[in-house]
Write a protein that holds these residues in place. Structure first.
Motif, PDB file in Angstrom:
ATOM      1  N   ARG A 153      -7.600   2.381 -50.325  1.00 46.64           N
ATOM      2  CA  ARG A 153      -8.492   2.496 -49.162  1.00 46.64           C
ATOM      3  C   ARG A 153      -8.991   1.124 -48.719  1.00 46.64           C
TER       4      ARG A 153
ATOM      5  N   ALA B 224      -8.901   8.234 -42.567  1.00 42.55           N
ATOM      6  CA  ALA B 224      -9.816   8.103 -43.699  1.00 42.55           C
ATOM      7  C   ALA B 224     -10.380   9.460 -44.119  1.00 42.55           C
TER       8      ALA B 224
ATOM      9  N   GLN C  37      -7.692  11.460 -45.895  1.00 38.38           N
ATOM     10  CA  GLN C  37      -7.419  10.921 -47.227  1.00 38.38           C
ATOM     11  C   GLN C  37      -8.556  11.220 -48.202  1.00 38.38           C
ATOM     12  N   TYR C  38      -9.792  11.070 -47.754  1.00 41.21           N
ATOM     13  CA  TYR C  38     -10.923  11.365 -48.635  1.00 41.21           C
ATOM     14  C   TYR C  38     -10.961  12.848 -49.020  1.00 41.21           C
TER      15      TYR C  38
END
Length: 112
Positions: A42, A73, A76-77
């Motif tokens: 990240r 983001a 992905q989180y």
């Protein structure tokens, strides 16, 4: 008795993890490794996004880069949270299984 200002608690976490046995330790190590890998990835993506933002010539380009960044983001989180939950569940299960066998007693060894 409190912790000193330099004590991070890592010793306690390591001791607790080791108490579960080698299988539990490997499971928790996988959790820690995955967390480290994700953070590293990240950060790299954050730097790449920053470069892309600095290269924008118009506000519209900047908005496009920001929108893509936030969408990626968040995806992905969310995916990583689910993956870590799965790894931590397995690690906890392994730790509890190991702890149960390490401290279990048979009925014939209890004095009367």
């Amino acid at each position: 008795m409190g912790r000193s200002k330099t004590d991070t608690g890592a010793g306690s976490a390591t001791a607790t993890t080791m108490a579960g046995g080698p299988e539990a330790m490997r499971a928790w190590q996988a959790v820690f490794s995955e967390s480290t890998r994700f953070i590293s990835d990240r950060l790299q993506q954050d730097l790449e996004t920053q470069k892309a933002m600095l290269a924008c010539k118009t506000p519209a380009e900047l908005l496009q880069v920001q929108a893509e960044f936030y969408k990626t983001a968040m995806d992905q989180y969310a995916k990583e949270a689910a993956h870590l939950y799965e790894l931590m569940s397995k690690a906890t299960e392994s730790s509890l299984k190991q702890a149960g066998t390490a401290f279990s007693r048979g009925y014939d060894d209890v004095p009367l």
